[in-house]
Design a protein around this motif. Structure first.
Motif, mmCIF file in Angstrom:
data_model
loop_
_atom_site.group_PDB
_atom_site.id
_atom_site.type_symbol
_atom_site.label_atom_id
_atom_site.label_comp_id
_atom_site.label_asym_id
_atom_site.label_seq_id
_atom_site.Cartn_x
_atom_site.Cartn_y
_atom_site.Cartn_z
ATOM 1 N N UNK A 1 0.812 -1.215 0.000
ATOM 2 C CA UNK A 1 0.000 0.000 0.000
ATOM 3 C C UNK A 1 0.843 1.263 0.000
ATOM 4 N N UNK A 2 2.101 1.177 0.391
ATOM 5 C CA UNK A 2 2.976 2.355 0.404
ATOM 6 C C UNK A 2 3.655 2.580 -0.941
ATOM 7 N N UNK A 3 3.570 1.605 -1.853
ATOM 8 C CA UNK A 3 4.299 1.690 -3.112
ATOM 9 C C UNK A 3 3.631 2.670 -4.071
ATOM 10 N N UNK A 4 4.392 3.613 -4.643
ATOM 11 C CA UNK A 4 3.837 4.449 -5.720
ATOM 12 C C UNK A 4 3.486 3.584 -6.920
ATOM 13 N N UNK A 5 2.509 4.028 -7.712
ATOM 14 C CA UNK A 5 2.072 3.225 -8.852
ATOM 15 C C UNK A 5 3.200 2.989 -9.855
ATOM 16 N N UNK A 6 4.140 3.923 -9.955
ATOM 17 C CA UNK A 6 5.288 3.703 -10.838
ATOM 18 C C UNK A 6 6.132 2.524 -10.409
ATOM 19 N N UNK A 7 6.307 2.359 -9.106
ATOM 20 C CA UNK A 7 7.041 1.201 -8.581
ATOM 21 C C UNK A 7 6.252 -0.077 -8.827
ATOM 22 N N UNK A 8 4.944 -0.019 -8.645
ATOM 23 C CA UNK A 8 4.095 -1.190 -8.900
ATOM 24 C C UNK A 8 4.159 -1.580 -10.371
#
Length: 408
Positions: free
Chosen positions: A36-43
């Motif tokens: 839940x802490x991950x930015x969408x770019x990292x995902x």
């Protein structure tokens, strides 16, 4: 990876070909919650098609948007750091995530983290948990475990096949991907991919949930609505592409900087989908959010409504994602006209080239109409939601675009 793997014990019903539940220690659950802490770019980077087990699975239009940024020439960005800040976005919770046994934010493994003496990061103490196939997480207690097992239809645990799975970066990345697209992520991961659910945050068959009114909100900016031109295939009611100025692309690119927990919070309404991420989010709010397990209210809010990293300037007023004191800025260098596909692929090309491309696909000019739609905060949030749910994000929002235009 330079570290010991994290273990998950799963219990499989071989007749049903289904993971009935899993048992995990707090180190596994903390990494799970760090999704839940991950930015969408990292995902987008973690869920790219580099792993065989999930290579044919798409997370909506997110990967297409991410690849657009990767492929867009550096000359279109304000400076060399802007592109880096999108393809490898910063995480506002990084200082805590670095203490986990596996930090999913790292491009490369950080072996020093494995030598840390920190036993628990998000929780007050070492705790064991039951995790259902759809990622509902509950502590292992008699008064919660027995009703849960009854609900799952488990009469005799010893009739289930017990397996211990070692989780490293690949396994957690695959679980992240499955949790975004299906309500059976553990079964898909352990027994092989199955049918995915495309609804993520809302669909007609979803369970009603209450609004989390006590979570912190970021102030919304009042902003004048902007317009975008859509090329629509009349016979199918499908958006072929959008022709848009910088404001629209800045908004799309800002998606990559938003942590998943905040996306969930921003797009929350009175219905919720049965995907893994949704159930995990609800677990933190309900069964684990009473102050007995998480270290503090700050940890709870960090997971349920994580903030953008402090290095990001306010590139759009269409999304309530910035603190009030954040200065305006931009990822893009100068005003240009962009073509955005239905799957949110962003390119710089003349409109006539786009039309020619559709002609090549067998769509005659007579079947194409141009319509101008109005974009405000509500429409921006719909596109943000569709980014994670659909490979035809603009088409999915088309009726809302038209409704908004008719009300102006």
């Amino acid at each position: 990876m330079g570290s010991k793997p994290v273990h998950l014990k799963v219990f499989v019903d071989k007749k049903k070909k289904k993971v009935m539940f899993a048992e995990a220690e707090q180190d596994f659950v903390e990494i799970l919650f760090s999704f839940l802490t991950l930015p969408l770019g990292t995902i987008a980077r973690l869920t790219s098609n580099k792993y065989e087990a999930t290579k044919d699975v798409k997370v909506g239009s997110l990967n297409s948007l991410y690849e657009s940024v990767e492929n867009l020439d550096n000359k279109h960005f304000s400076n060399e750091h802007c592109k880096i800040a999108l393809v490898n976005p910063n995480n506002s919770s990084l200082s805590l995530c670095q203490k986990l046994k596996l930090n999913l934010n790292n491009m490369k493994p950080d072996t020093s983290v494995c030598e840390s003496d920190v036993d628990v990061v998000f929780f007050k103490k070492n705790t064991s948990f039951i995790i259902t196939d759809d990622l509902n997480v509950v502590p292992v207690l008699l008064d919660t475990s027995i009703p849960l097992l009854n609900f799952l239809g488990v009469e005799y645990i010893d009739l289930l096949e017990e397996r211990t799975i070692d989780f490293g970066l690949e396994e957690f990345s695959s679980l992240l991907k499955w949790s975004l697209v299906t309500d059976t992520p553990l079964t898909n991961l352990v027994l092989g991919g199955g049918k995915s659910c495309s609804c993520f945050f809302s669909c007609s068959s979803c369970i009603k949930t209450s609004t989390r009114s006590n979570l912190p909100l970021i102030t919304s900016y009042y902003t004048q609505r902007q317009t975008v031109k859509l090329l629509i295939q009349k016979s199918k009611g499908k958006v072929l592409c959008a022709e848009a100025d910088n404001f629209f692309v800045e908004m799309l690119f800002s998606f990559l900087t938003i942590p998943l927990g905040s996306v969930k919070r921003l797009t929350m309404n009175n219905s919720s989908s049965p995907t893994g991420i949704d159930n995990m989010y609800n677990s933190i709010f309900s069964s684990l959010g009473d102050g007995k397990y998480l270290k503090s209210e700050e940890i709870k809010n960090m997971l349920l409504c994580p903030k953008l990293a402090s290095n990001y300037l306010r590139v759009t007023d269409l999304l309530p994602i910035y603190e009030n004191n954040i200065n305006p800025g931009s990822f893009l260098k100068e005003q240009e006209t962009f073509i955005v596909s239905d799957e949110l692929e962003v390119t710089v090309s003349p409109s006539i080239t786009a039309i020619s491309k559709f002609n090549t696909l067998g769509i005659p000019v007579g079947d194409i109409e141009v319509t101008e739609v109005s974009i405000g905060e509500q429409e921006a949030l719909l596109i943000l939601k569709a980014c994670l749910t659909s490979t035809s994000a603009l088409t999915d929002c088309l009726s809302s675009f038209k409704k908004a235009k008719s009300m102006i």
